[in-house]
Design a protein around this motif. Structure first.
Motif, PDB file in Angstrom:
ATOM      1  N   LEU A  32      61.195  80.166  66.137  1.00 17.44           N
ATOM      2  CA  LEU A  32      61.328  81.467  65.488  1.00 17.44           C
ATOM      3  C   LEU A  32      62.090  82.457  66.359  1.00 17.44           C
ATOM      4  N   ALA A  33      61.885  82.384  67.676  1.00 19.16           N
ATOM      5  CA  ALA A  33      62.570  83.307  68.577  1.00 19.16           C
ATOM      6  C   ALA A  33      64.082  83.161  68.463  1.00 19.16           C
ATOM      7  N   TYR A  34      64.559  81.938  68.311  1.00 20.08           N
ATOM      8  CA  TYR A  34      65.988  81.699  68.113  1.00 20.08           C
ATOM      9  C   TYR A  34      66.416  81.996  66.676  1.00 20.08           C
ATOM     10  N   ALA A  35      65.487  81.831  65.738  1.00 23.19           N
ATOM     11  CA  ALA A  35      65.827  81.971  64.318  1.00 23.19           C
ATOM     12  C   ALA A  35      66.031  83.414  63.885  1.00 23.19           C
ATOM     13  N   ILE A  36      65.550  84.378  64.668  1.00 17.31           N
ATOM     14  CA  ILE A  36      65.715  85.783  64.278  1.00 17.31           C
ATOM     15  C   ILE A  36      67.190  86.097  64.071  1.00 17.31           C
ATOM     16  N   GLN A  56      68.051  87.238  46.531  1.00 18.86           N
ATOM     17  CA  GLN A  56      68.953  86.923  47.658  1.00 18.86           C
ATOM     18  C   GLN A  56      70.224  87.759  47.586  1.00 18.86           C
ATOM     19  N   ARG A  57      70.014  89.056  47.478  1.00 19.57           N
ATOM     20  CA  ARG A  57      71.134  89.981  47.336  1.00 19.57           C
ATOM     21  C   ARG A  57      72.141  89.844  48.470  1.00 19.57           C
ATOM     22  N   HIS A  58      71.638  89.673  49.695  1.00 20.63           N
ATOM     23  CA  HIS A  58      72.524  89.542  50.853  1.00 20.63           C
ATOM     24  C   HIS A  58      72.608  88.074  51.232  1.00 20.63           C
ATOM     25  N   ARG A  59      73.696  87.440  50.832  1.00 21.79           N
ATOM     26  CA  ARG A  59      73.852  86.000  51.046  1.00 21.79           C
ATOM     27  C   ARG A  59      73.759  85.653  52.526  1.00 21.79           C
ATOM     28  N   GLY A  60      72.918  84.659  52.822  1.00 20.32           N
ATOM     29  CA  GLY A  60      72.797  84.185  54.186  1.00 20.32           C
ATOM     30  C   GLY A  60      71.828  84.971  55.046  1.00 20.32           C
ATOM     31  N   LEU A  61      71.239  86.041  54.506  1.00 24.04           N
ATOM     32  CA  LEU A  61      70.319  86.857  55.306  1.00 24.04           C
ATOM     33  C   LEU A  61      69.102  86.041  55.707  1.00 24.04           C
ATOM     34  N   THR A  62      68.792  86.045  57.009  1.00 21.51           N
ATOM     35  CA  THR A  62      67.660  85.265  57.517  1.00 21.51           C
ATOM     36  C   THR A  62      66.595  86.124  58.182  1.00 21.51           C
ATOM     37  N   SER A  63      66.906  87.369  58.533  1.00 17.66           N
ATOM     38  CA  SER A  63      65.928  88.260  59.161  1.00 17.66           C
ATOM     39  C   SER A  63      66.158  89.686  58.668  1.00 17.66           C
ATOM     40  N   TRP A  64      65.092  90.305  58.177  1.00 17.97           N
ATOM     41  CA  TRP A  64      65.198  91.658  57.634  1.00 17.97           C
ATOM     42  C   TRP A  64      64.136  92.531  58.277  1.00 17.97           C
ATOM     43  N   VAL A  65      64.557  93.708  58.767  1.00 18.83           N
ATOM     44  CA  VAL A  65      63.646  94.645  59.425  1.00 18.83           C
ATOM     45  C   VAL A  65      63.510  95.892  58.564  1.00 18.83           C
ATOM     46  N   PHE A  66      62.275  96.218  58.189  1.00 27.43           N
ATOM     47  CA  PHE A  66      62.002  97.419  57.401  1.00 27.43           C
ATOM     48  C   PHE A  66      61.571  98.520  58.357  1.00 27.43           C
ATOM     49  N   ASP A  67      62.377  99.564  58.401  1.00 33.83           N
ATOM     50  CA  ASP A  67      62.256 100.569  59.460  1.00 33.83           C
ATOM     51  C   ASP A  67      61.426 101.757  59.002  1.00 33.83           C
ATOM     52  N   LYS A 306      76.123  86.034  74.323  1.00 32.40           N
ATOM     53  CA  LYS A 306      75.821  84.609  74.551  1.00 32.40           C
ATOM     54  C   LYS A 306      76.070  84.212  75.999  1.00 32.40           C
ATOM     55  N   GLU A 307      77.182  84.652  76.546  1.00 31.38           N
ATOM     56  CA  GLU A 307      77.513  84.291  77.926  1.00 31.38           C
ATOM     57  C   GLU A 307      76.461  84.820  78.904  1.00 31.38           C
ATOM     58  N   ASN A 308      75.800  85.909  78.519  1.00 38.33           N
ATOM     59  CA  ASN A 308      74.771  86.494  79.368  1.00 38.33           C
ATOM     60  C   ASN A 308      73.369  86.025  78.988  1.00 38.33           C
ATOM     61  N   GLY A 309      73.279  85.032  78.108  1.00 37.37           N
ATOM     62  CA  GLY A 309      71.998  84.411  77.800  1.00 37.37           C
ATOM     63  C   GLY A 309      71.199  85.074  76.702  1.00 37.37           C
ATOM     64  N   MET A 310      71.822  85.956  75.919  1.00 34.18           N
ATOM     65  CA  MET A 310      71.096  86.642  74.845  1.00 34.18           C
ATOM     66  C   MET A 310      71.434  86.030  73.488  1.00 34.18           C
ATOM     67  N   ILE A 311      70.424  85.880  72.658  1.00 33.05           N
ATOM     68  CA  ILE A 311      70.592  85.325  71.313  1.00 33.05           C
ATOM     69  C   ILE A 311      69.878  86.241  70.328  1.00 33.05           C
ATOM     70  N   GLY A 312      70.587  86.655  69.309  1.00 28.19           N
ATOM     71  CA  GLY A 312      70.038  87.588  68.334  1.00 28.19           C
ATOM     72  C   GLY A 312      70.698  88.940  68.484  1.00 28.19           C
ATOM     73  N   LYS A 313      70.773  89.686  67.375  1.00 29.46           N
ATOM     74  CA  LYS A 313      71.429  90.996  67.424  1.00 29.46           C
ATOM     75  C   LYS A 313      70.948  91.845  66.260  1.00 29.46           C
ATOM     76  N   THR A 314      70.699  93.100  66.549  1.00 25.98           N
ATOM     77  CA  THR A 314      70.385  94.043  65.490  1.00 25.98           C
ATOM     78  C   THR A 314      71.678  94.419  64.778  1.00 25.98           C
ATOM     79  N   ILE A 315      71.684  94.328  63.452  1.00 25.24           N
ATOM     80  CA  ILE A 315      72.872  94.705  62.676  1.00 25.24           C
ATOM     81  C   ILE A 315      72.473  95.730  61.624  1.00 25.24           C
TER      82      ILE A 315
END
Length: 402
Positions: A32-36, A56-67, A306-315
């Motif tokens: 899950l940590a990688y899947a975010i 599935q309004r946003h095609r391919g969306l795998t993680s959604w944050v409700f703020d 990625k080069e610095n070892g981080m995976i995942g990004k807030t968009i």
């Protein structure tokens, strides 16, 4: 849920050497940590949350944050809480009637404002909390952070048998973290707390926007966050403490906040040749489209993450989903090197030549890298040797605009 699940079987076979695995919010923590991956933020006041998820309004969306924090006004808090609870309850009702819906549900997260609000949300949600993978914990420090995590532990101890674990996702964004004179002590205090609750911490997130605001800064779309020296230095220290393989956390890259074109000052940050090699004339056209959307900076920043070892990004815009996901795919060369390093970790060999005859693979120094590559490959898949993330981008563009 599975990455790139909108591709046909034929498209998958053409693009992927190893396809992404299926997962849901009850999968193991490392997966899950990688899947975010790219996590799309939206205000919790949005009245169509359940419908947008189900259709599935946003095609391919795998993680959604409700703020419930910065994306809503201070006068909207109560209404936002009730609206979000109603939307999640409706989603739960639909899933109770039709279990097949579950495979279409992305990982869902809530960013809260306070410990008290988290307690209210848990109380209001009831069984609906089973749909929530984690809680984004803003302004995280050792004191408030431990209070947040204790609430999450209490929820998990009381949850129904078989219900998914609820995780905390600390956001490092306070003055004490970014200011040099307090940074090390603050990060060490935070790490002691996270280590004590590690089973319930899904990843560590970096609030670069809040960091920048403390200096009156905002990076332009021509720049990456690594070009802002104060933020770069802080990110370096965060990775140094939380990215060590002796006690590793998955660290997520900072938000990218641009989604439309504007006046360009500097040259584009992506070369033309990879696009031409992958797609010919169509590649040049695709590159120009990304440059015109001002996301060439995002491409470079994700590569730097990625080069610095981080995976995942807030968009903050759906147009970023496929782009970031594609950049996280694993190349077949990386995958086969990683497989070979792990397979030869028997003590009988120290180094061997890559099957691609272009590098030496030292087993001990490269073993941790290999394990991370294998973990990433499960979620994002492995592209065929002759394929490139640009080929995947082209397929995504076709699916979005057909």
């Amino acid at each position: 849920m599975r990455y790139f699940n909108y591709l046909s079987q034929a498209e998958e076979e053409e693009l992927f050497y190893s396809v992404p695995v299926h997962y849901d919010n009850s999968s193991e923590r490392e997966l899950l940590a990688y899947a975010i991956g790219p996590a799309l933020y939206c205000p919790a006041t949005r009245p169509t949350i359940a419908r947008d998820i189900l259709t599935q309004r946003h095609r391919g969306l795998t993680s959604w944050v409700f703020d419930l924090e910065d994306a809503i006004g201070d006068q909207q808090v109560e209404a936002a809480e009730h609206s979000l609870v109603e939307q999640v309850h409706y989603l739960q009702e639909v899933m109770d009637k039709d279990s097949s819906v579950r495979s279409r549900i992305p990982l869902l997260f809530i960013r809260v404002r306070s410990v008290e609000q988290l307690q209210r949300i848990i109380r209001y949600m009831g069984d609906g909390m089973q749909q929530i993978t984690g809680i984004m914990l803003p302004k995280f420090n050792a004191v408030i952070g431990e209070q947040y995590l204790q609430v999450i532990v209490e929820y998990n101890h009381a949850r129904h048998e078989g219900a998914p674990i609820l995780y905390g996702l600390p956001i490092l964004e306070t003055a004490a973290v970014i200011y040099r004179e307090s940074r090390l002590d603050e990060l060490l205090s935070i790490k002691r707390v996270l280590d004590a609750y590690q089973d319930y911490v899904l990843n560590v997130r970096i609030g670069a926007t809040d960091f920048s605001s403390l200096f009156g800064l905002r990076r332009s779309s021509d720049m990456t966050i690594y070009d802002i020296t104060t933020i770069r230095d802080c990110i370096s220290d965060i990775i140094n403490l939380f990215g060590r393989m002796e006690s590793p956390y998955v660290i997520s890259g900072p938000v990218w906040e641009y989604f439309s074109s504007g006046e360009r000052v500097l040259k584009p940050q992506i070369r033309q040749s990879p696009f031409e090699e992958a797609l010919g004339a169509d590649g040049r056209k695709l590159r120009n489209e990304y440059i015109n959307r001002h996301v060439d900076g995002l491409i470079r920043e994700v590569i730097m993450d990625k080069e610095n070892g981080m995976i995942g990004k807030t968009i903050i815009h759906p147009s970023h989903i496929g782009l970031v996901q594609s950049l996280y795919t694993v190349r077949q060369e990386e995958y086969e090197d990683a497989q070979g390093i792990i397979a030869n970790n028997t003590g009988e060999l120290g180094v061997f030549k890559s099957g691609y005859a272009n590098k030496m693979n030292e087993i001990k120094p490269h073993l941790n890298w290999a394990r991370r590559i294998m973990a990433r490959s499960q979620i994002y898949g492995v592209l065929h040797e002759q394929q490139h993330f640009i080929s995947l981008l082209s397929e995504q563009e076709r699916h979005v605009y057909v």
